[in-house]
Write an enzyme that holds these catalytic residues in place. Structure first.
Site, mmCIF file in Angstrom:
data_model
loop_
_atom_site.group_PDB
_atom_site.id
_atom_site.type_symbol
_atom_site.label_atom_id
_atom_site.label_comp_id
_atom_site.label_asym_id
_atom_site.label_seq_id
_atom_site.Cartn_x
_atom_site.Cartn_y
_atom_site.Cartn_z
ATOM 1 N N GLY A 204 13.551 -49.715 87.223
ATOM 2 C CA GLY A 204 12.284 -48.992 87.286
ATOM 3 C C GLY A 204 11.631 -48.848 85.927
ATOM 4 O O GLY A 204 11.151 -47.777 85.561
ATOM 5 N N TYR B 119 14.237 -35.531 97.622
ATOM 6 C CA TYR B 119 14.383 -35.847 96.201
ATOM 7 C C TYR B 119 15.531 -35.041 95.581
ATOM 8 O O TYR B 119 16.384 -35.591 94.869
ATOM 9 C CB TYR B 119 13.070 -35.541 95.487
ATOM 10 C CG TYR B 119 13.032 -35.909 94.026
ATOM 11 C CD1 TYR B 119 12.824 -37.227 93.626
ATOM 12 C CD2 TYR B 119 13.188 -34.934 93.034
ATOM 13 C CE1 TYR B 119 12.770 -37.569 92.285
ATOM 14 C CE2 TYR B 119 13.139 -35.271 91.696
ATOM 15 C CZ TYR B 119 12.926 -36.588 91.322
ATOM 16 O OH TYR B 119 12.879 -36.913 89.986
#
Length: 244
Positions: free
Chosen positions: A8, A152
Site C-alpha cells: 500500500g 477496522y
C-alpha cells in the site's frame, strides 16, 4: 544491498515509509492494488533520487495466490527481502447496526488477511535467510476501539495478536516482528473531515496537533534498523499522547 517491501505504498503513510527506507539505503519494492494508484505520483522518482533501486509490483494483497506470485517476482528482481512493512489498509466505516456484511468482509480481507499472506510468504524467505524485520501497521483503533469502525478496529486489534505470534514463531531465526499504532495522522483521508470533526479529534490529543506521515516513517525506520535488533513483539503507539 538490502530490500524493503512496503504494501500500500503508492501514497500516504506507505509512500512516506518507502521514501524513508530508501534514505536509509534500502532498495524499495513498492506495492499497491492498481496502476491507477501511482498516477500523478512521483514516489518512484523520489526514491530513485536517493541512489537506490525501485520497482512497483501491482498486487491485491488480500489475494493469497497473487501475493505468492508477487513475492516470487520480488525475490527474482532483488534477490531477497530484508524488511517487510504491512501497511495496506482500507476503511468502510459505519455503525455496527448499519454495517453490511460486505463492508465487514472487505476490511477484514484487505487489512487482516493481507498480513497473513505477506507474513507467510515473506516470512518463509526470511527464515531461510535467518534474518529479517517485519513491521505491521496497526492503529489506536485496535487498542481502544472506535465507534463506527467495528470492522477496522477488529482488524487492527487482530494485527497486534498476529504481530506477537509471528515474533514468537520466527524469533529464533533472527527475525523481529513489531507493530506501530498511529493515532490521528494528517493524510488525504483526514483532509476530508469537517472543521468540527477535526477540532473534536485534536482535543483528544495531548500535543494538540495531527501527526505527520514522516513521523510514522521515522519509527518504522528505527524498527528496521540495527538499533532495534533486540526489539520484537512490541506495539509502539504514535499518537501524540492520545487517550493517556
Amino acid at each position: 544491498m538490502a530490500t524493503a517491501l512496503i504494501t500500500g505504498s503508492a501514497r500516504g503513510i506507505g509512500a512516506a515509509i518507502a521514501l524513508r527506507l530508501a534514505k536509509d539505503g534500502y532498495n524499495i519494492a513498492l506495492n499497491d492494488i492498481s496502476e491507477d494508484m501511482f498516477e500523478g505520483n512521483d514516489i518512484m522518482d523520489k526514491i530513485k533520487a536517493e541512489g537506490v533501486e525501485c520497482e512497483k509490483f501491482i498486487c491485491d494483497v488480500s489475494d493469497y495466490a497473487q501475493v505468492e506470485q508477487t513475492v516470487k517476482a520480488i525475490k527474482e528482481r532483488f534477490g531477497s527481502i530484508e524488511v517487510l512493512v504491512n501497511n495496506a489498509g482500507i476503511t468502510r466505516d459505519g455503525l455496527m447496526a448499519r454495517m453490511s456484511e460486505e463492508q465487514y468482509d472487505m476490511v477484514v480481507a484487505v487489512n487482516q488477511k493481507s498480513v497473513f499472506n505477506m507474513c507467510k510468504f515473506v516470512g518463509s524467505m526470511m527464515m531461510r535467510q535467518r534474518c529479517g524485520r517485519i513491521i505491521n501497521l496497526s492503529s489506536v483503533a485496535g487498542v481502544y476501539g472506535n465507534p463506527g469502525q467495528m470492522n477496522y478496529s477488529a482488524t487492527k486489534a487482530a494485527i497486534i495478536g498476529m504481530t506477537k505470534t509471528v515474533a514468537k514463531e520466527l524469533g529464533s531465526r533472527g527475525i523481529t516482528c513489531n507493530a506501530v499504532a498511529p493515532g490521528f495522522i494528517k493524510t488525504p483521508m483526514t483532509d476530508k473531515l469537517t472543521d468540527a470533526q477535526k477540532e473534536a479529534m485534536i482535543n483528544q490529543v495531548a500535543m494538540k496537533r495531527y501527526g505527520e506521515v514522516e513521523e510514522i516513517a521515522g519509527v518504522v525506520s528505527f524498527l528496521a534498523s540495527p538499533d532495534a535488533s533486540y526489539v520484537t513483539g512490541q506495539v509502539i503507539e504514535i499518537s501524540g499522547g492520545l487517550m493517556m
